[in-house]
Scaffold this motif. Structure first.
Motif, PDB file in Angstrom:
ATOM      1  N   UNK A   1       0.807  -1.209   0.000  1.00  0.00           N
ATOM      2  CA  UNK A   1       0.000   0.000   0.000  1.00  0.00           C
ATOM      3  C   UNK A   1       0.844   1.264   0.000  1.00  0.00           C
ATOM      4  N   UNK A   2       1.698   1.387   1.012  1.00  0.00           N
ATOM      5  CA  UNK A   2       2.411   2.641   1.214  1.00  0.00           C
ATOM      6  C   UNK A   2       3.613   2.377   2.110  1.00  0.00           C
ATOM      7  N   UNK A   3       4.641   3.185   1.944  1.00  0.00           N
ATOM      8  CA  UNK A   3       5.839   3.036   2.767  1.00  0.00           C
ATOM      9  C   UNK A   3       6.228   4.373   3.381  1.00  0.00           C
ATOM     10  N   UNK A   4       7.113   4.305   4.363  1.00  0.00           N
ATOM     11  CA  UNK A   4       7.683   5.511   4.936  1.00  0.00           C
ATOM     12  C   UNK A   4       9.060   5.187   5.484  1.00  0.00           C
ATOM     13  N   UNK A   5       9.992   6.096   5.292  1.00  0.00           N
ATOM     14  CA  UNK A   5      11.308   5.930   5.898  1.00  0.00           C
ATOM     15  C   UNK A   5      11.431   6.889   7.070  1.00  0.00           C
ATOM     16  N   UNK A   6      12.391   6.634   7.915  1.00  0.00           N
ATOM     17  CA  UNK A   6      12.478   7.363   9.183  1.00  0.00           C
ATOM     18  C   UNK A   6      12.890   8.823   9.027  1.00  0.00           C
ATOM     19  N   UNK A   7      13.257   9.230   7.818  1.00  0.00           N
ATOM     20  CA  UNK A   7      13.585  10.645   7.626  1.00  0.00           C
ATOM     21  C   UNK A   7      12.309  11.484   7.496  1.00  0.00           C
ATOM     22  N   UNK A   8      11.171  10.803   7.365  1.00  0.00           N
ATOM     23  CA  UNK A   8       9.887  11.499   7.261  1.00  0.00           C
ATOM     24  C   UNK A   8       9.025  11.143   8.466  1.00  0.00           C
TER      25      UNK A   8
END
Lengths: 112, 114
Positions: free
Chosen positions: A47-54
């Protein structure tokens, strides 16, 4: 030892309302997070991802929020639709890692 | 474009037998991972292969083995099957690099051991 936890096995939401699915993790080395949706007899769909810089990432009706200090992420679905009814898994990895750790899933039911 | 394809879709085996599961990744993806999912749990990591080399192994016994071919397809082998090996086996590909990209799963192979 469960490094990624989804403490709500199920969630019911009215069509058109917001669905909020939660996920907690324990390993501070995790810095890349994914959400998947799974229908019966199918594999998980990314579905969707996120990295720790965001701390936030949006894609259409789906938004993922990351709170690194609390080691917590959430998936918001707005507006919820009956077709969103599925099991949702969160997964975490370190960016240099070779494996993802999955939660046990939350079954979302969107009521028409 | 074709997604990740797995075969067979269902399999019934007897304790002690051996099984081979097959996976074709998305075109252009060089990394293939295998996960086991039992009822009520999330997928558990078994192996990752990248450029035909094993790059990671989860907490599974040596009865589990895998390999990746020059065309990036992969096989998972399980020897001396136990009842507890009954599960959905998921193959996922990612790319183009080894890390920093989401996994894209096939529909899995449902293995039943009797």
């Amino acid at each position: 030892d469960q490094q990624v936890k989804q403490n709500s096995p199920s969630l019911s939401v009215q069509e058109g309302r917001i669905s909020i699915l939660n996920c907690d993790y324990t390993n501070s080395m995790f810095d890349y997070f994914l959400w998947y949706k799974k229908y019966p007899a199918e594999g998980p769909t990314f579905l969707i991802s996120i990295s720790s810089i965001k701390d936030k990432n949006e894609d259409g009706r789906f938004t993922v929020f990351l709170n690194k200090s609390a080691k917590h992420l959430s998936l918001h679905i707005v507006p919820s639709q009956p077709g969103d009814s599925a099991v949702y898994f969160c997964a975490a990895s370190s960016l240099a890692g070779n494996q993802f750790y999955f939660g046990t899933g939350t079954s979302l039911t969107v009521i028409p | 474009d074709a997604g990740v394809t797995q075969s067979p879709t269902h399999l019934i085996k007897t304790r002690g037998q051996q099984v081979t599961l097959r996976c074709s990744p998305i075109s252009g993806h060089k990394s293939v991972s295998w996960y086991q999912q039992v009822l009520g749990q999330g997928p558990q990591f078994i192996f990752q292969y990248y450029e035909k080399e094993e790059r990671g192994r989860g907490n599974f016994p040596d009865r589990f083995s895998a390999r990746q071919f020059p065309n990036y397809s992969s096989e998972l082998n399980v020897n001396a099957l136990l009842l507890g090996d009954s599960a959905l086996y998921l193959c996922a590909s990612s790319g183009p690099g080894q890390t920093n990209s989401p996994l894209h799963f096939g529909n899995g192979t449902r293995l039943t051991v009797t």
